[in-house]
Enzyme design. Structure first.
Site, PDB file in Angstrom:
ATOM      1  N   ASP A 144       0.838  -1.201   0.000  1.00 27.22           N
ATOM      2  CA  ASP A 144       0.000   0.000   0.000  1.00 27.22           C
ATOM      3  C   ASP A 144       0.876   1.255   0.000  1.00 27.22           C
ATOM      4  O   ASP A 144       1.910   1.299   0.671  1.00 27.22           O
ATOM      5  CB  ASP A 144      -0.921  -0.021   1.234  1.00 27.22           C
ATOM      6  CG  ASP A 144      -2.066   0.962   1.116  1.00 27.22           C
ATOM      7  OD1 ASP A 144      -3.210   0.526   0.938  1.00 27.22           O
ATOM      8  OD2 ASP A 144      -1.796   2.192   1.209  1.00 27.22           O
ATOM      9  N   ASN A 149     -12.920  -3.072   2.430  1.00 28.00           N
ATOM     10  CA  ASN A 149     -13.845  -1.941   2.476  1.00 28.00           C
ATOM     11  C   ASN A 149     -14.789  -2.051   1.279  1.00 28.00           C
ATOM     12  O   ASN A 149     -14.361  -2.399   0.176  1.00 28.00           O
ATOM     13  CB  ASN A 149     -13.074  -0.622   2.413  1.00 28.00           C
ATOM     14  CG  ASN A 149     -12.212  -0.410   3.644  1.00 28.00           C
ATOM     15  OD1 ASN A 149     -12.591  -0.818   4.746  1.00 28.00           O
ATOM     16  ND2 ASN A 149     -11.046   0.188   3.473  1.00 28.00           N
ATOM     17  N   GLN A 177     -14.656   2.716   0.913  1.00 35.01           N
ATOM     18  CA  GLN A 177     -13.841   2.178  -0.164  1.00 35.01           C
ATOM     19  C   GLN A 177     -13.444   3.327  -1.082  1.00 35.01           C
ATOM     20  O   GLN A 177     -14.303   3.983  -1.671  1.00 35.01           O
ATOM     21  CB  GLN A 177     -14.622   1.113  -0.950  1.00 35.01           C
ATOM     22  CG  GLN A 177     -13.815   0.492  -2.079  1.00 35.01           C
ATOM     23  CD  GLN A 177     -14.593  -0.590  -2.821  1.00 35.01           C
ATOM     24  OE1 GLN A 177     -15.773  -0.837  -2.538  1.00 35.01           O
ATOM     25  NE2 GLN A 177     -13.941  -1.222  -3.780  1.00 35.01           N
ATOM     26  N   VAL A 221     -10.889   3.042  -3.632  1.00 33.16           N
ATOM     27  CA  VAL A 221     -10.547   2.544  -4.974  1.00 33.16           C
ATOM     28  C   VAL A 221     -11.540   1.447  -5.340  1.00 33.16           C
ATOM     29  O   VAL A 221     -11.637   0.420  -4.653  1.00 33.16           O
ATOM     30  CB  VAL A 221      -9.098   2.002  -5.026  1.00 33.16           C
ATOM     31  CG1 VAL A 221      -8.803   1.438  -6.410  1.00 33.16           C
ATOM     32  CG2 VAL A 221      -8.103   3.097  -4.670  1.00 33.16           C
ATOM     33  N   HIS A 235     -10.202  -5.286  -3.270  1.00 26.90           N
ATOM     34  CA  HIS A 235      -8.879  -5.588  -2.718  1.00 26.90           C
ATOM     35  C   HIS A 235      -9.038  -5.954  -1.249  1.00 26.90           C
ATOM     36  O   HIS A 235      -9.893  -5.411  -0.545  1.00 26.90           O
ATOM     37  CB  HIS A 235      -7.912  -4.406  -2.871  1.00 26.90           C
ATOM     38  CG  HIS A 235      -8.464  -3.087  -2.429  1.00 26.90           C
ATOM     39  ND1 HIS A 235      -9.357  -2.353  -3.190  1.00 26.90           N
ATOM     40  CD2 HIS A 235      -8.256  -2.365  -1.299  1.00 26.90           C
ATOM     41  CE1 HIS A 235      -9.679  -1.236  -2.548  1.00 26.90           C
ATOM     42  NE2 HIS A 235      -9.028  -1.227  -1.389  1.00 26.90           N
ATOM     43  N   HIS A 239      -7.107  -5.765   2.234  1.00 25.28           N
ATOM     44  CA  HIS A 239      -5.977  -5.171   2.958  1.00 25.28           C
ATOM     45  C   HIS A 239      -5.436  -6.229   3.924  1.00 25.28           C
ATOM     46  O   HIS A 239      -6.203  -6.786   4.731  1.00 25.28           O
ATOM     47  CB  HIS A 239      -6.426  -3.991   3.823  1.00 25.28           C
ATOM     48  CG  HIS A 239      -6.894  -2.783   3.075  1.00 25.28           C
ATOM     49  ND1 HIS A 239      -6.122  -1.663   2.896  1.00 25.28           N
ATOM     50  CD2 HIS A 239      -8.082  -2.500   2.474  1.00 25.28           C
ATOM     51  CE1 HIS A 239      -6.811  -0.744   2.231  1.00 25.28           C
ATOM     52  NE2 HIS A 239      -8.003  -1.237   1.967  1.00 25.28           N
TER      53      HIS A 239
HETATM   54  P1  DGP Z   1      -9.716   1.487   0.160  1.00 28.43           P
HETATM   55  O1  DGP Z   1     -10.138   2.633   1.017  1.00 28.43           O
HETATM   56  O2  DGP Z   1     -10.047   0.143   0.820  1.00 28.43           O
HETATM   57  O3  DGP Z   1     -10.253   1.589  -1.245  1.00 28.43           O
HETATM   58  O4  DGP Z   1      -8.137   1.534   0.101  1.00 28.43           O
HETATM   59  C1  DGP Z   1      -7.406   1.914  -1.023  1.00 28.43           C
HETATM   60  C2  DGP Z   1      -5.948   1.801  -0.673  1.00 28.43           C
HETATM   61  O5  DGP Z   1      -5.214   1.898  -1.880  1.00 28.43           O
HETATM   62  C3  DGP Z   1      -5.411   2.887   0.248  1.00 28.43           C
HETATM   63  O6  DGP Z   1      -4.935   2.269   1.448  1.00 28.43           O
HETATM   64  C4  DGP Z   1      -4.259   3.526  -0.508  1.00 28.43           C
HETATM   65  C5  DGP Z   1      -3.988   2.559  -1.621  1.00 28.43           C
HETATM   66  N1  DGP Z   1      -3.592   3.168  -2.887  1.00 28.43           N
HETATM   67  C6  DGP Z   1      -4.290   4.090  -3.589  1.00 28.43           C
HETATM   68  N2  DGP Z   1      -3.614   4.425  -4.710  1.00 28.43           N
HETATM   69  C7  DGP Z   1      -2.487   3.673  -4.709  1.00 28.43           C
HETATM   70  C8  DGP Z   1      -1.385   3.574  -5.620  1.00 28.43           C
HETATM   71  O7  DGP Z   1      -1.307   4.232  -6.663  1.00 28.43           O
HETATM   72  N3  DGP Z   1      -0.397   2.690  -5.286  1.00 28.43           N
HETATM   73  C9  DGP Z   1      -0.454   1.937  -4.143  1.00 28.43           C
HETATM   74  N4  DGP Z   1       0.567   1.106  -3.908  1.00 28.43           N
HETATM   75  N5  DGP Z   1      -1.477   2.010  -3.258  1.00 28.43           N
HETATM   76  C10 DGP Z   1      -2.473   2.865  -3.544  1.00 28.43           C
END
Ligand code: DGP
Length: 114
Positions: free
Chosen positions: A30, A87, A94, A96, A100, A102
């Site tokens: 992350d 999420n 959520q 993204v 996924h 975590h």
């Molecule tokens: P959620 O709220 O469950 O959708 O979490 C999305 C997660 O994705 C958040 O913890 C940050 C991570 N994230 C967002 N953009 C990027 C990215 O470009 N690269 C990486 N490695 N993580 C990302």
């Protein structure tokens, strides 16, 4: 989906630090880690939310959890324990819209979440 950020990461169009890769999923660290270990386990196919998963994707959902537990062993946080979070949607915060899991560990967690 071409404009989905996690689809772009999975395709290699956006850089990421992969920790586990197979034909069904891609797991990477992350960008904003909430613990010493914070990995996102994603299906390669675009499923926006866990609530969008179809009956034919039941095995895939199980695979994501198995892979998360496997990565926890790989990262040596199994014994101490860890948290798996999915999420979903607005109330689930959520950010993204590509399913996924975590995997967060390497520190003591609090419960309940805020
Ligand atoms: P959620 O709220 O469950 O959708 O979490 C999305 C997660 O994705 C958040 O913890 C940050 C991570 N994230 C967002 N953009 C990027 C990215 O470009 N690269 C990486 N490695 N993580 C990302």
């Amino acid at each position: 989906m071409s404009d989905c950020i996690f689809c772009q990461i999975i395709r290699g169009d956006i850089a990421s630090e992969a920790v586990y890769v197979d034909e069904r999923c891609y797991a990477f660290r992350d960008i904003d880690p909430q613990g010493p270990v914070h990995v996102l386990v994603c299906p390669r196919e675009h499923i926006a939310r866990v609530s969008d998963a179809q009956p034919t994707q039941e095995d895939l959902l199980g695979h994501l959890l198995w892979v998360a537990a496997e990565i926890a062993r790989q990262e040596r946080i199994s014994e101490g324990g860890y948290r798996l979070v999915i999420n979903c949607g607005v109330h689930g915060q959520q950010a993204v819209e590509h399913l996924h899991v975590h995997l967060i560990g390497g520190r003591q967690m609090a419960w309940p979440p805020g």
